[in-house]
Design a protein around this motif. Structure first.
Motif, mmCIF file in Angstrom:
data_model
loop_
_atom_site.group_PDB
_atom_site.id
_atom_site.type_symbol
_atom_site.label_atom_id
_atom_site.label_comp_id
_atom_site.label_asym_id
_atom_site.label_seq_id
_atom_site.Cartn_x
_atom_site.Cartn_y
_atom_site.Cartn_z
ATOM 1 N N ASN A 92 17.408 55.155 62.360
ATOM 2 C CA ASN A 92 18.753 55.681 62.554
ATOM 3 C C ASN A 92 18.728 56.908 63.439
ATOM 4 O OD1 ASN A 92 20.750 54.204 60.751
ATOM 5 N ND2 ASN A 92 19.074 54.598 59.336
ATOM 6 N N ARG A 136 22.463 52.527 61.715
ATOM 7 C CA ARG A 136 23.684 53.165 61.182
ATOM 8 C C ARG A 136 23.903 52.895 59.698
ATOM 9 N NH1 ARG A 136 27.975 53.555 66.068
ATOM 10 N NH2 ARG A 136 26.426 53.737 67.681
ATOM 11 N N THR A 137 22.808 52.878 58.976
ATOM 12 C CA THR A 137 22.910 52.739 57.539
ATOM 13 C C THR A 137 21.775 53.517 56.887
ATOM 14 O OG1 THR A 137 23.026 51.202 55.679
ATOM 15 C CG2 THR A 137 21.636 50.542 57.503
ATOM 16 N N PRO A 138 22.059 54.396 56.002
ATOM 17 C CA PRO A 138 23.390 54.749 55.529
ATOM 18 C C PRO A 138 24.186 55.486 56.605
ATOM 19 C CG PRO A 138 21.796 56.205 54.547
ATOM 20 C CD PRO A 138 21.027 55.193 55.344
ATOM 21 N N ILE A 139 25.474 55.354 56.544
ATOM 22 C CA ILE A 139 26.353 55.939 57.548
ATOM 23 C C ILE A 139 26.388 57.466 57.452
ATOM 24 C CG2 ILE A 139 28.507 55.708 56.238
ATOM 25 C CD1 ILE A 139 28.120 54.933 59.977
#
Length: 176
Positions: A92, A136-139
């Motif tokens: 991320n 993109r996780t966790p956002i």
């Protein structure tokens, strides 16, 4: 920007060799890449059971760093030997912190993917990160870096907080 890489490792017999490779070869190679400003690696000490065991946190100048020839030649993607043993791999890019702080050996890194509430209730100032690239996780994530926290900190599990122990000192590029 903050670039995170998380994973678990399935071969206990090879885990010490994996950790030596990642901490002693991979991180120094990454910090030599133009645009990598800091790098530090952590091991999960307590928290949510489904959380990957290892977490690397890098400060990068911009997302383009991960597309550069320098990154591909000197740091990114050289896991072929280890790939069959790596699970729960996530990458991320987060905004919210310009330069990730160094977590000293006597400190812990606390992370909540739910909110800052649990960290604030424990009296910690939480840094807010939000996903802007890659998985993109966790956002969203909230992090705190208290000193002298008991290890493992079992009382934090119920609060949805993961506790990480630094595996080495933060590496910094000459440009930071």
């Amino acid at each position: 920007m903050i670039y995170t890489v998380e994973c678990s490792f399935t071969d206990q017999a090879a885990e010490n060799e994996w950790n030596a490779f990642y901490s002693d070869e991979k991180l120094p190679a990454l910090i030599s890449v133009k645009g990598f400003l800091t790098s530090q690696r952590f091991r999960l000490s307590g928290g949510i059971p489904s959380t990957p065991t290892y977490l690397a946190i890098h400060t990068i100048a911009n997302e383009g760093v991960l597309e550069s020839a320098d990154y591909h030649q000197n740091g990114g993607g050289n896991f072929a030997k280890w790939q069959p043993m790596i699970t729960d791999w996530h990458r991320n890019i987060y905004g919210g912190v310009e330069l990730f702080p160094d977590v000293a050996n006597d400190q812990r890194l606390l992370i909540s993917n739910e909110s800052s509430d649990a960290l604030n209730a424990l009296g910690f100032q939480a840094l807010h990160l939000w996903a802007i690239g890659l998985d993109r996780t966790p956002i969203e994530r909230w992090v705190a870096i208290p000193g002298n926290l008991p290890d493992p900190a079992h009382h934090l599990k119920a609060d949805g907080v993961c506790v990480y122990v630094p595996m080495r000192s933060q590496l910094r590029s000459d440009s930071t």
